[in-house]
Design a protein around this motif. Structure first.
Motif, PDB file in Angstrom:
ATOM      1  N   LEU A  25     -31.432  18.530 -29.797  1.00 44.42           N
ATOM      2  CA  LEU A  25     -31.476  19.960 -29.469  1.00 44.42           C
ATOM      3  C   LEU A  25     -30.208  20.383 -28.734  1.00 44.42           C
ATOM      4  O   LEU A  25     -29.797  19.726 -27.781  1.00 44.42           O
ATOM      5  CB  LEU A  25     -32.701  20.266 -28.601  1.00 44.42           C
ATOM      6  N   PRO A  26     -29.601  21.487 -29.153  1.00 47.16           N
ATOM      7  CA  PRO A  26     -28.375  21.935 -28.478  1.00 47.16           C
ATOM      8  C   PRO A  26     -28.630  22.431 -27.049  1.00 47.16           C
ATOM      9  O   PRO A  26     -27.822  22.213 -26.164  1.00 47.16           O
ATOM     10  CB  PRO A  26     -27.852  23.059 -29.374  1.00 47.16           C
ATOM     11  N   LEU A  27     -29.762  23.089 -26.847  1.00 48.93           N
ATOM     12  CA  LEU A  27     -30.083  23.624 -25.523  1.00 48.93           C
ATOM     13  C   LEU A  27     -31.584  23.475 -25.280  1.00 48.93           C
ATOM     14  O   LEU A  27     -32.362  24.398 -25.546  1.00 48.93           O
ATOM     15  CB  LEU A  27     -29.658  25.100 -25.430  1.00 48.93           C
ATOM     16  N   PRO A  28     -32.006  22.303 -24.784  1.00 43.86           N
ATOM     17  CA  PRO A  28     -33.443  22.088 -24.582  1.00 43.86           C
ATOM     18  C   PRO A  28     -34.022  22.997 -23.490  1.00 43.86           C
ATOM     19  O   PRO A  28     -33.361  23.316 -22.510  1.00 43.86           O
ATOM     20  CB  PRO A  28     -33.547  20.629 -24.159  1.00 43.86           C
ATOM     21  N   SER A  29     -35.266  23.387 -23.697  1.00 43.96           N
ATOM     22  CA  SER A  29     -35.967  24.208 -22.704  1.00 43.96           C
ATOM     23  C   SER A  29     -36.365  23.329 -21.520  1.00 43.96           C
ATOM     24  O   SER A  29     -36.219  22.107 -21.548  1.00 43.96           O
ATOM     25  CB  SER A  29     -37.217  24.818 -23.331  1.00 43.96           C
ATOM     26  N   GLU A  30     -36.902  23.958 -20.494  1.00 40.51           N
ATOM     27  CA  GLU A  30     -37.345  23.209 -19.315  1.00 40.51           C
ATOM     28  C   GLU A  30     -38.458  22.234 -19.696  1.00 40.51           C
ATOM     29  O   GLU A  30     -38.472  21.087 -19.237  1.00 40.51           O
ATOM     30  CB  GLU A  30     -37.828  24.174 -18.223  1.00 40.51           C
ATOM     31  N   LEU A  31     -39.385  22.667 -20.539  1.00 37.62           N
ATOM     32  CA  LEU A  31     -40.465  21.801 -20.993  1.00 37.62           C
ATOM     33  C   LEU A  31     -39.916  20.608 -21.787  1.00 37.62           C
ATOM     34  O   LEU A  31     -40.349  19.473 -21.599  1.00 37.62           O
ATOM     35  CB  LEU A  31     -41.451  22.594 -21.855  1.00 37.62           C
ATOM     36  N   GLU A  32     -38.925  20.868 -22.641  1.00 38.67           N
ATOM     37  CA  GLU A  32     -38.322  19.788 -23.420  1.00 38.67           C
ATOM     38  C   GLU A  32     -37.553  18.817 -22.522  1.00 38.67           C
ATOM     39  O   GLU A  32     -37.579  17.600 -22.733  1.00 38.67           O
ATOM     40  CB  GLU A  32     -37.415  20.365 -24.509  1.00 38.67           C
ATOM     41  N   MET A  33     -36.906  19.334 -21.489  1.00 36.85           N
ATOM     42  CA  MET A  33     -36.215  18.476 -20.517  1.00 36.85           C
ATOM     43  C   MET A  33     -37.221  17.600 -19.769  1.00 36.85           C
ATOM     44  O   MET A  33     -36.970  16.425 -19.518  1.00 36.85           O
ATOM     45  CB  MET A  33     -35.405  19.321 -19.523  1.00 36.85           C
ATOM     46  N   ASP A  34     -38.361  18.182 -19.420  1.00 30.78           N
ATOM     47  CA  ASP A  34     -39.425  17.408 -18.766  1.00 30.78           C
ATOM     48  C   ASP A  34     -39.932  16.304 -19.681  1.00 30.78           C
ATOM     49  O   ASP A  34     -40.214  15.193 -19.239  1.00 30.78           O
ATOM     50  CB  ASP A  34     -40.590  18.313 -18.355  1.00 30.78           C
ATOM     51  N   ALA A  35     -40.042  16.597 -20.977  1.00 34.42           N
ATOM     52  CA  ALA A  35     -40.493  15.592 -21.939  1.00 34.42           C
ATOM     53  C   ALA A  35     -39.470  14.462 -22.047  1.00 34.42           C
ATOM     54  O   ALA A  35     -39.841  13.279 -22.109  1.00 34.42           O
ATOM     55  CB  ALA A  35     -40.729  16.234 -23.301  1.00 34.42           C
ATOM     56  N   MET A  36     -38.178  14.795 -22.042  1.00 34.50           N
ATOM     57  CA  MET A  36     -37.146  13.756 -22.083  1.00 34.50           C
ATOM     58  C   MET A  36     -37.214  12.887 -20.840  1.00 34.50           C
ATOM     59  O   MET A  36     -37.091  11.659 -20.921  1.00 34.50           O
ATOM     60  CB  MET A  36     -35.756  14.377 -22.236  1.00 34.50           C
ATOM     61  N   LEU A  37     -37.443  13.494 -19.697  1.00 38.16           N
ATOM     62  CA  LEU A  37     -37.574  12.737 -18.458  1.00 38.16           C
ATOM     63  C   LEU A  37     -38.782  11.803 -18.517  1.00 38.16           C
ATOM     64  O   LEU A  37     -38.706  10.649 -18.094  1.00 38.16           O
ATOM     65  CB  LEU A  37     -37.685  13.685 -17.260  1.00 38.16           C
ATOM     66  N   ALA A  38     -39.883  12.304 -19.058  1.00 40.95           N
ATOM     67  CA  ALA A  38     -41.087  11.476 -19.188  1.00 40.95           C
ATOM     68  C   ALA A  38     -40.827  10.264 -20.087  1.00 40.95           C
ATOM     69  O   ALA A  38     -41.261   9.149 -19.790  1.00 40.95           O
ATOM     70  CB  ALA A  38     -42.244  12.303 -19.739  1.00 40.95           C
ATOM     71  N   ILE A  39     -40.086  10.461 -21.163  1.00 38.65           N
ATOM     72  CA  ILE A  39     -39.771   9.345 -22.064  1.00 38.65           C
ATOM     73  C   ILE A  39     -38.849   8.354 -21.366  1.00 38.65           C
ATOM     74  O   ILE A  39     -39.012   7.134 -21.490  1.00 38.65           O
ATOM     75  CB  ILE A  39     -39.166   9.864 -23.385  1.00 38.65           C
ATOM     76  N   GLU A  40     -37.886   8.854 -20.595  1.00 36.41           N
ATOM     77  CA  GLU A  40     -37.003   7.958 -19.849  1.00 36.41           C
ATOM     78  C   GLU A  40     -37.792   7.147 -18.817  1.00 36.41           C
ATOM     79  O   GLU A  40     -37.515   5.964 -18.606  1.00 36.41           O
ATOM     80  CB  GLU A  40     -35.877   8.745 -19.193  1.00 36.41           C
ATOM     81  N   LEU A  41     -38.796   7.765 -18.197  1.00 38.99           N
ATOM     82  CA  LEU A  41     -39.658   7.027 -17.269  1.00 38.99           C
ATOM     83  C   LEU A  41     -40.477   5.971 -18.015  1.00 38.99           C
ATOM     84  O   LEU A  41     -40.681   4.868 -17.511  1.00 38.99           O
ATOM     85  CB  LEU A  41     -40.568   7.985 -16.503  1.00 38.99           C
ATOM     86  N   LEU A  42     -40.946   6.314 -19.211  1.00 31.31           N
ATOM     87  CA  LEU A  42     -41.665   5.343 -20.037  1.00 31.31           C
ATOM     88  C   LEU A  42     -40.773   4.146 -20.372  1.00 31.31           C
ATOM     89  O   LEU A  42     -41.235   3.012 -20.410  1.00 31.31           O
ATOM     90  CB  LEU A  42     -42.143   5.979 -21.338  1.00 31.31           C
ATOM     91  N   CYS A  43     -39.505   4.425 -20.617  1.00 32.15           N
ATOM     92  CA  CYS A  43     -38.556   3.343 -20.935  1.00 32.15           C
ATOM     93  C   CYS A  43     -38.455   2.334 -19.787  1.00 32.15           C
ATOM     94  O   CYS A  43     -38.262   1.150 -20.019  1.00 32.15           O
ATOM     95  CB  CYS A  43     -37.173   3.906 -21.235  1.00 32.15           C
TER      96      CYS A  43
END
Length: 125
Positions: A25-43
């Motif tokens: 995504l070129p410009l992720p929303s706040e919700l999408e940024m939260d989802a990326m953070l959640a995946i990084e925590l899962l990692c």
């Protein structure tokens, strides 16, 4: 291991697919940024997820900018994108060694927060 404990291989595939979608995504929303953070925590909790995301980020199964296909010991053929090749091989075709293990030079490629080491012509797989 959260992925193995709570889901099937489809769950791992779904998380990886969603991660790739979010990263594109070129410009992720706040919700999408939260989802990326959640995946990084899962990692951090799942070595399986972290390894698969690293492998898919650095050596995808296919890529438009691949300069060659690389045969891996356990994951079959993977594409070697040009930008990864340039990280591990210099203009003369020699490995840009970051360290030596045993008698072979080891190269390293980094994409986002993932890094993979490359051992050329290993004596043992």
């Amino acid at each position: 291991d959260l992925i193995r404990a709570g889901g099937t291989s489809g769950t791992l595939t779904s998380v990886i697919g969603f991660y790739k979608h979010l990263h594109a995504l070129p410009l992720p929303s706040e919700l999408e940024m939260d989802a990326m953070l959640a995946i990084e925590l899962l990692c951090m909790r799942s070595r399986t997820l972290h390894w698969q995301l690293a492998l898919d980020s650095i050596l995808p199964k296919n890529a438009d900018n691949a300069i060659m296909m690389v045969l891996t010991e356990h994951f079959g053929e993977r594409a070697l994108p040009e930008h990864i090749y340039k990280q591990i091989v210099d203009d003369r075709g020699a490995v840009k060694g970051v360290s030596r293990y045993g008698r072979r030079t080891v190269g390293m490629a980094i994409v986002d927060e993932f890094a993979l080491f490359f051992k050329f012509r290993p004596e043992m797989p």
